[in-house]
Scaffold this active site. Sequence first.
Site, PDB file in Angstrom:
ATOM      1  N   LYS A  35      28.828  47.565  82.033  1.00  0.00           N
ATOM      2  CA  LYS A  35      30.165  47.341  81.456  1.00  0.00           C
ATOM      3  C   LYS A  35      30.724  48.654  80.904  1.00  0.00           C
ATOM      4  O   LYS A  35      29.972  49.635  80.726  1.00  0.00           O
ATOM      5  CB  LYS A  35      30.069  46.287  80.347  1.00  0.00           C
ATOM      6  CG  LYS A  35      29.229  46.719  79.150  1.00  0.00           C
ATOM      7  CD  LYS A  35      28.948  45.532  78.229  1.00  0.00           C
ATOM      8  CE  LYS A  35      28.112  45.955  77.040  1.00  0.00           C
ATOM      9  NZ  LYS A  35      27.563  44.781  76.331  1.00  0.00           N
ATOM     10  N   TYR A 255      40.883  73.213  60.150  1.00  0.00           N
ATOM     11  CA  TYR A 255      41.798  72.338  59.409  1.00  0.00           C
ATOM     12  C   TYR A 255      41.201  71.917  58.074  1.00  0.00           C
ATOM     13  O   TYR A 255      40.017  71.539  57.992  1.00  0.00           O
ATOM     14  CB  TYR A 255      42.089  71.066  60.210  1.00  0.00           C
ATOM     15  CG  TYR A 255      43.043  71.281  61.356  1.00  0.00           C
ATOM     16  CD1 TYR A 255      44.353  71.715  61.138  1.00  0.00           C
ATOM     17  CD2 TYR A 255      42.651  71.019  62.660  1.00  0.00           C
ATOM     18  CE1 TYR A 255      45.232  71.897  62.190  1.00  0.00           C
ATOM     19  CE2 TYR A 255      43.525  71.191  63.725  1.00  0.00           C
ATOM     20  CZ  TYR A 255      44.818  71.629  63.479  1.00  0.00           C
ATOM     21  OH  TYR A 255      45.675  71.803  64.520  1.00  0.00           O
TER      22      TYR A 255
HETATM   23  C1  PLP Z   1      26.100  44.879  76.317  1.00  0.00           C
HETATM   24  C2  PLP Z   1      25.149  43.756  76.452  1.00  0.00           C
HETATM   25  C3  PLP Z   1      23.790  43.992  76.672  1.00  0.00           C
HETATM   26  C4  PLP Z   1      23.176  45.384  76.662  1.00  0.00           C
HETATM   27  O1  PLP Z   1      22.944  45.788  75.352  1.00  0.00           O
HETATM   28  P1  PLP Z   1      22.187  47.181  75.032  1.00  0.00           P
HETATM   29  O2  PLP Z   1      22.018  47.176  73.576  1.00  0.00           O
HETATM   30  O3  PLP Z   1      23.108  48.242  75.516  1.00  0.00           O
HETATM   31  O4  PLP Z   1      20.938  47.152  75.810  1.00  0.00           O
HETATM   32  C5  PLP Z   1      22.960  42.908  76.880  1.00  0.00           C
HETATM   33  N1  PLP Z   1      23.441  41.642  76.860  1.00  0.00           N
HETATM   34  C6  PLP Z   1      24.739  41.385  76.632  1.00  0.00           C
HETATM   35  C7  PLP Z   1      25.205  39.977  76.602  1.00  0.00           C
HETATM   36  C8  PLP Z   1      25.638  42.425  76.419  1.00  0.00           C
HETATM   37  O5  PLP Z   1      26.925  42.145  76.181  1.00  0.00           O
END
Ligand code: PLP
Length: 362
Positions: A35, A255
């Site tokens: 994702k 800054y």
């Molecule tokens: C994003 C996600 C993961 C992966 O999580 P990590 O901490 O990056 O391993 C697993 N399961 C679901 C449902 C997620 O949304």
Amino acid sequence: MSRPARARIDLTAVRHNYRQAKALAPGVRALAIVKANAYGHGAVAVARALGNEADAFGVSCIEEAVELREANIGAPILLLEGVFEPRELPLVEAYNLATVVHRLEQLEWLVSARPARRLDVWLKMDSGMHRIGLAPEALRSAYQRLAECPHIGALVLMTHFARADELACTATREQIACFDRHVAGIPAPHSLANSAGLMAWSDARRDWVRPGIMLYGASPLAADHPASAGLRPTMYLESALISVRNLAAGEPVGYGARFVCPRPTRVGVVAIGYADGYPRHARDGTPIAVNGHSTRVIGRVSMDMLTLDLTELPEARPGDPVELWGGNIDVNAVATNSDTIAYQLFVGVSQRVPRHYEGTEI
Ligand SMILES: *Cc1c(COP(=O)(O)O)cnc(C)c1O
């Protein structure tokens, strides 16, 4: 010469990390989470690098799934939040996707759909995180409705952990117990573990695991945890020095004059800033490497530039390479110094930063 800021992505390391994830749970299938553009690494490139090895991919929405399908990725793809509205179901069918059901309305949309082929569903329980998922008591009847529905295919029972990275905390054990209590006797595979769950909680290694951040080489656990040791960095955020100057004690840098030189200081300027995704909140002292040598950020990060201390690196010159994170600098150290997590740093690397891919594709 163009602007030197870039993100080098090591696809061989992604594949290595995926194999590490699989090795933690022999015989178990893994949903590689890609994702958010594979946590900023490039979803198509990562999916191609995993090739036929990945058992399936997890994405957040249909647009992310379609991008993979249009790039000829054929492995199963799961929509981790399911569909947001029933109009998406024809696309779920057309692109051959599996979908999560986390609330009863999504179940009704699915049951009333008339797809030409069976749709695979992952039924999600809220076992204690209290974000999304059906109440534990509602799971069994939801499962039965789906199992009786002629156009629903394979079913998986899933839940998600809130605190799997906290090894001394009992919450994960309680979530697993809650899940097990409410799914007892249901003949469907289980999926519980994200990266931290997979790495730290052997009870969570069920039929499907869901590694995300570990694929990208950043451990969600402490660096000295044995499961962290084998992970390899996958993203090297790099740029170069564009200016070097010597300042006297008492002179301010950048800054707001956040940093004032406590002694004569050699200051380098790097062509990267918060518009590239480097965190503006990085504190003085955040580790950064020049020519492979560690030093520290000093002064507030600007939009396109940041400043660092070269006092101990008198040889450094404009044009010399700088690593923001990657092989010399642990992304988790930058995150800690910026009050954030590696996830946010990875996904925050902006479009302006060109990705350079290395490593063989299968
Ligand atoms: C994003 C996600 C993961 C992966 O999580 P990590 O901490 O990056 O391993 C697993 N399961 C679901 C449902 C997620 O949304």
